[in-house]
Motif scaffolding. Structure first.
Motif, PDB file in Angstrom:
ATOM      1  N   MET A 248      51.790  66.769  28.976  1.00 22.01           N
ATOM      2  CA  MET A 248      51.545  67.896  29.824  1.00 22.01           C
ATOM      3  C   MET A 248      51.683  67.754  31.388  1.00 22.01           C
ATOM      4  N   VAL A 249      51.148  66.502  31.799  1.00 22.12           N
ATOM      5  CA  VAL A 249      51.327  66.283  33.237  1.00 22.12           C
ATOM      6  C   VAL A 249      53.027  66.016  33.643  1.00 22.12           C
ATOM      7  N   ASN A 250      53.639  65.362  32.676  1.00 22.44           N
ATOM      8  CA  ASN A 250      54.924  65.202  33.035  1.00 22.44           C
ATOM      9  C   ASN A 250      55.556  66.344  33.045  1.00 22.44           C
ATOM     10  N   LYS A 251      55.622  67.472  32.299  1.00 19.39           N
ATOM     11  CA  LYS A 251      55.902  68.718  32.047  1.00 19.39           C
ATOM     12  C   LYS A 251      55.517  69.565  33.561  1.00 19.39           C
ATOM     13  N   MET A 252      54.288  69.379  33.903  1.00 15.99           N
ATOM     14  CA  MET A 252      54.152  69.788  35.031  1.00 15.99           C
ATOM     15  C   MET A 252      54.662  69.432  36.419  1.00 15.99           C
ATOM     16  N   ARG A 253      54.800  67.979  36.270  1.00 11.85           N
ATOM     17  CA  ARG A 253      55.435  67.192  37.392  1.00 11.85           C
ATOM     18  C   ARG A 253      56.875  67.507  37.739  1.00 11.85           C
ATOM     19  N   SER A 254      57.496  68.007  36.530  1.00  9.64           N
ATOM     20  CA  SER A 254      59.230  68.082  36.194  1.00  9.64           C
ATOM     21  C   SER A 254      59.281  69.529  36.906  1.00  9.64           C
ATOM     22  N   GLN A 255      58.233  70.351  36.672  1.00  9.14           N
ATOM     23  CA  GLN A 255      58.518  71.773  37.222  1.00  9.14           C
ATOM     24  C   GLN A 255      58.224  71.955  38.892  1.00  9.14           C
ATOM     25  N   GLU A 256      57.610  70.903  39.374  1.00  9.99           N
ATOM     26  CA  GLU A 256      57.156  70.696  40.756  1.00  9.99           C
ATOM     27  C   GLU A 256      58.496  69.852  41.477  1.00  9.99           C
ATOM     28  N   LEU A 257      59.273  69.375  40.906  1.00 10.22           N
ATOM     29  CA  LEU A 257      60.364  68.765  41.508  1.00 10.22           C
ATOM     30  C   LEU A 257      61.452  69.754  42.293  1.00 10.22           C
ATOM     31  N   THR A 258      61.629  69.205  43.385  1.00 12.75           N
ATOM     32  CA  THR A 258      62.784  70.047  43.908  1.00 12.75           C
ATOM     33  C   THR A 258      64.058  70.048  43.367  1.00 12.75           C
ATOM     34  N   LEU A 259      64.972  70.748  43.927  1.00  9.56           N
ATOM     35  CA  LEU A 259      66.481  70.574  43.210  1.00  9.56           C
ATOM     36  C   LEU A 259      66.978  69.335  44.094  1.00  9.56           C
ATOM     37  N   TYR A 260      66.716  68.895  45.057  1.00  5.20           N
ATOM     38  CA  TYR A 260      66.859  67.713  45.541  1.00  5.20           C
ATOM     39  C   TYR A 260      66.580  66.395  44.632  1.00  5.20           C
ATOM     40  N   GLU A 261      65.333  66.803  44.072  1.00 11.45           N
ATOM     41  CA  GLU A 261      64.905  65.400  43.201  1.00 11.45           C
ATOM     42  C   GLU A 261      65.440  65.664  41.849  1.00 11.45           C
ATOM     43  N   GLN A 262      65.755  66.827  41.376  1.00 14.23           N
ATOM     44  CA  GLN A 262      66.291  67.084  39.999  1.00 14.23           C
ATOM     45  C   GLN A 262      67.770  66.819  39.856  1.00 14.23           C
ATOM     46  N   ASP A 263      68.635  67.100  40.809  1.00 15.18           N
ATOM     47  CA  ASP A 263      69.840  66.954  40.667  1.00 15.18           C
ATOM     48  C   ASP A 263      70.664  67.058  42.144  1.00 15.18           C
ATOM     49  N   PHE A 264      70.708  65.840  42.732  1.00 15.35           N
ATOM     50  CA  PHE A 264      71.303  65.695  43.885  1.00 15.35           C
ATOM     51  C   PHE A 264      72.578  66.318  44.139  1.00 15.35           C
ATOM     52  N   ASN A 265      73.500  66.216  43.274  1.00 17.05           N
ATOM     53  CA  ASN A 265      74.721  66.806  43.322  1.00 17.05           C
ATOM     54  C   ASN A 265      74.806  68.434  43.523  1.00 17.05           C
ATOM     55  N   LEU A 266      74.012  68.755  42.600  1.00 18.58           N
ATOM     56  CA  LEU A 266      73.866  70.351  42.868  1.00 18.58           C
ATOM     57  C   LEU A 266      73.051  70.857  44.136  1.00 18.58           C
ATOM     58  N   TRP A 267      72.142  70.110  44.558  1.00 15.94           N
ATOM     59  CA  TRP A 267      71.519  70.288  45.727  1.00 15.94           C
ATOM     60  C   TRP A 267      72.536  70.126  46.613  1.00 15.94           C
ATOM     61  N   LEU A 268      73.383  69.079  46.830  1.00 15.65           N
ATOM     62  CA  LEU A 268      74.412  69.173  48.033  1.00 15.65           C
ATOM     63  C   LEU A 268      75.474  70.415  47.735  1.00 15.65           C
ATOM     64  N   GLU A 269      76.041  70.563  46.532  1.00 18.88           N
ATOM     65  CA  GLU A 269      76.746  71.934  46.642  1.00 18.88           C
ATOM     66  C   GLU A 269      76.026  73.218  47.013  1.00 18.88           C
ATOM     67  N   ASP A 270      74.904  73.484  46.684  1.00 23.53           N
ATOM     68  CA  ASP A 270      74.088  74.434  47.053  1.00 23.53           C
ATOM     69  C   ASP A 270      73.766  74.557  48.598  1.00 23.53           C
ATOM     70  N   THR A 271      73.554  73.180  49.051  1.00 17.93           N
ATOM     71  CA  THR A 271      73.291  73.241  50.552  1.00 17.93           C
ATOM     72  C   THR A 271      74.864  73.490  51.552  1.00 17.93           C
ATOM     73  N   VAL A 272      75.895  73.132  50.803  1.00 18.04           N
ATOM     74  CA  VAL A 272      77.024  73.624  51.328  1.00 18.04           C
ATOM     75  C   VAL A 272      77.433  74.852  51.523  1.00 18.04           C
ATOM     76  N   ILE A 273      76.931  75.471  50.546  1.00 16.29           N
ATOM     77  CA  ILE A 273      77.120  76.928  50.176  1.00 16.29           C
ATOM     78  C   ILE A 273      76.350  77.637  51.079  1.00 16.29           C
ATOM     79  N   LEU A 274      75.190  77.269  51.322  1.00 18.54           N
ATOM     80  CA  LEU A 274      74.144  77.993  52.233  1.00 18.54           C
ATOM     81  C   LEU A 274      74.622  77.701  53.639  1.00 18.54           C
ATOM     82  N   LEU A 275      75.100  76.619  54.084  1.00 20.48           N
ATOM     83  CA  LEU A 275      75.528  76.692  55.537  1.00 20.48           C
ATOM     84  C   LEU A 275      76.746  77.323  55.777  1.00 20.48           C
ATOM     85  N   ARG A 276      77.937  77.387  54.628  1.00 18.40           N
ATOM     86  CA  ARG A 276      78.969  78.274  55.042  1.00 18.40           C
ATOM     87  C   ARG A 276      78.780  79.675  55.057  1.00 18.40           C
TER      88      ARG A 276
END
Length: 156
Positions: free
Chosen positions: A1-29
Motif C-alpha cells: 500500500m505504501v509503494n502504491k501511495m508513493r507511486s501516486q505521489e511521483l511527479t511526471l519528472y520522476e515517473q517518465d523523464f522523456n515524457l516530462w521533457l516532451e511535455d515541457t517543450v510543448i508547454l514552452l512552445r
C-alpha cells in the motif's frame, strides 16, 4: 500500500523523464509558463552545463595523457594512440564549435588537467612521474591542432 501511495505521489519528472521533457517543450512552445515545472527544468539546464564542462575537461585530460605517451614513449607509438588523439581533439573541436565560450574554461583548466594527465600517463606507462615535465610542454594551439603530434622525447 505504501509503494502504491508513493507511486501516486511521483511527479511526471520522476515517473517518465522523456515524457516530462516532451511535455515541457510543448508547454514552452505554447507559452503556458505557469504550467512549466520550473524547479526541475532549471536543475536540468544547470546539469547540462556541468556535463558539458566535465566532458570538455575529460577529453582534454585524455588527449594530454596520449600526447605525453606519444612524446615520451616513441618506441610504443601505435595507430590506436593516434586514433585516440584525433578522436578527443574532434570532441573538443565539436564542443568549442557548439559553445565557443568554453574556450576560456579550456584555458583555465589546462594546468590542472595537465597535472592529472601527467599522473595518468605515469600510471599507465610505468614511467616515473618526474619523467614528465611539471609544466605542460604543449601550447593550447598545438593541443587542439588536428595535425600536431609531439616530437620524440626531449628535455624541456
Amino acid at each position: 500500500m505504501v509503494n502504491k501511495m508513493r507511486s501516486q505521489e511521483l511527479t511526471l519528472y520522476e515517473q517518465d523523464f522523456n515524457l516530462w521533457l516532451e511535455d515541457t517543450v510543448i508547454l514552452l512552445r505554447e507559452q503556458k509558463l505557469l504550467q512549466v515545472d520550473w524547479e526541475n527544468l532549471i536543475a536540468e539546464i544547470e546539469s547540462m552545463g556541468r556535463s558539458e564542462k566535465n566532458a570538455l575537461k575529460s577529453n582534454l585530460r585524455i588527449l594530454l595523457m596520449h600526447l605525453l605517451k606519444y612524446r615520451y614513449q616513441p618506441e610504443k607509438r601505435t595507430n590506436s594512440w593516434r586514433y585516440t588523439i584525433s578522436k578527443h581533439r574532434q570532441h573538443l573541436e565539436d564542443a568549442l564549435e557548439i559553445s565557443p565560450s568554453l574556450t576560456s574554461l579550456l584555458q583555465e583548466s589546462l594546468g590542472k588537467c595537465y597535472q592529472q594527465s601527467r599522473k595518468l600517463a605515469a600510471d599507465e606507462t610505468g614511467l616515473p612521474l618526474k619523467m614528465f615535465p611539471s609544466d605542460c610542454p604543449f601550447l593550447l594551439d598545438d593541443i587542439l591542432d588536428l595535425d600536431y603530434l609531439p616530437d620524440e622525447a626531449r628535455s624541456d
